[in-house]
Design an enzyme around this catalytic site. Structure first.
Site, PDB file in Angstrom:
ATOM      1  N   SER A 177      31.455  23.515  -6.760  1.00 38.23           N
ATOM      2  CA  SER A 177      30.799  22.477  -6.600  1.00 38.23           C
ATOM      3  C   SER A 177      31.888  21.010  -6.929  1.00 38.23           C
ATOM      4  O   SER A 177      31.818  20.157  -6.399  1.00 38.23           O
ATOM      5  CB  SER A 177      29.615  22.167  -7.589  1.00 38.23           C
ATOM      6  N   GLY A 196      28.111  26.094  -6.810  1.00 38.15           N
ATOM      7  CA  GLY A 196      27.560  27.323  -7.464  1.00 38.15           C
ATOM      8  C   GLY A 196      28.520  28.577  -7.311  1.00 38.15           C
ATOM      9  O   GLY A 196      28.142  29.541  -7.902  1.00 38.15           O
ATOM     10  N   ASN A 229      31.839  28.317 -12.971  1.00 38.79           N
ATOM     11  CA  ASN A 229      30.452  29.147 -13.037  1.00 38.79           C
ATOM     12  C   ASN A 229      30.426  30.420 -13.639  1.00 38.79           C
ATOM     13  O   ASN A 229      29.542  30.733 -14.255  1.00 38.79           O
ATOM     14  CB  ASN A 229      29.846  29.163 -11.603  1.00 38.79           C
ATOM     15  N   ASP A 256      23.934  14.846 -15.012  1.00 41.05           N
ATOM     16  CA  ASP A 256      23.812  16.231 -15.442  1.00 41.05           C
ATOM     17  C   ASP A 256      25.034  16.311 -16.551  1.00 41.05           C
ATOM     18  O   ASP A 256      25.416  17.498 -17.061  1.00 41.05           O
ATOM     19  CB  ASP A 256      23.921  17.364 -14.090  1.00 41.05           C
ATOM     20  N   HIS A 270      28.991  16.938 -13.285  1.00 43.40           N
ATOM     21  CA  HIS A 270      29.733  16.901 -11.938  1.00 43.40           C
ATOM     22  C   HIS A 270      30.395  15.278 -12.039  1.00 43.40           C
ATOM     23  O   HIS A 270      29.524  14.437 -12.651  1.00 43.40           O
ATOM     24  CB  HIS A 270      28.812  17.031 -10.863  1.00 43.40           C
TER      25      HIS A 270
END
Length: 216
Positions: A49, A82, A111, A192, A195
């Site tokens: 991502s 992801g 991830n 979040d 990011h």
């Protein structure tokens, strides 16, 4: 062949043309553009991502900004939000075949860490990614990835060590984690806390740019 070399070559030709011959300027320029495009260096970004511009438009993402900054090259963004190292490995053969890159920038592992996957598994996947890329004649630029400190120092150290070990074993360039100068500033992060936002993309671009130049 670099774009500025092609432009200099074309300029030299034009300087020799008489006034009458300059009527064909457009045709010469078209030839120069076609010639330079044929020698563009394909660069594959194999990421998650962070490379896929999650939460921002692709035009604002650092991969697209690098394309604008380095128009003499062709960037192929093979990043998927992801994505794990195993997922990147599964997709790599098709990407190598279609893009035929001269440089593969590997930005994977985040991830894996967030899911608590064993560092040994991460190393096995990244090893195969490096081997496949090199077997196709591509150079590899490996981006270091770090996990949050709350995962514990033992896991974090083992995780980070994977990237340094691979860089040494395969004699490839290791780029420091480009999120380090960004993640410490809440104004550069999305809600979040994972990011980077649109304001962070130019900063990441300037961070990655010299490393890609070094690896080419």
């Amino acid at each position: 062949m670099r774009l500025f070399t092609v432009i200099a070559f074309c300029s030299a030709i034009l300087s020799l043309l008489s006034a009458k011959l300059r009527a064909g300027l457009s045709a010469v320029l078209l030839l120069c553009v076609s010639f330079s495009s044929a020698y563009a260096t394909p660069i594959l970004i194999l990421g998650d991502s962070l490379g896929a511009s999650y939460g921002v438009s692709p035009e604002q993402g650092w991969v697209n900004l690098l394309q604008q900054k380095m128009p003499q090259h062709t960037f192929i963004n093979g990043s998927v939000s992801g994505e794990t190292s195993a997922g990147g490995l599964r997709r790599l053969p098709a990407l190598l075949e279609s893009a035929t890159p001269k440089l593969v920038v590997v930005e994977l592992g985040g991830n894996d860490g967030l899911r608590g996957f064993p560092p040994k598994q991460l190393k096995e996947n990244l090893t195969k990614i490096i081997q496949l890329s090199q077997a196709q004649g591509a150079k590899v630029l490996l981006s270091e990835v770090m996990v949050p400190p709350n995962y514990g120092p033992r896991y974090a150290n083992q995780f980070t060590a994977v990237y340094h070990e691979l860089a040494k074993e395969y004699d490839i360039t290791l780029m420091p984690f480009f999120m380090e100068p960004v993640a410490v500033d809440p104004n550069l992060m999305q809600r979040d806390g994972i990011h980077p936002n649109a304001d962070a993309q130019p900063i990441i671009t300037e961070f990655v740019y010299p490393w890609i130049n070094k690896a080419l």
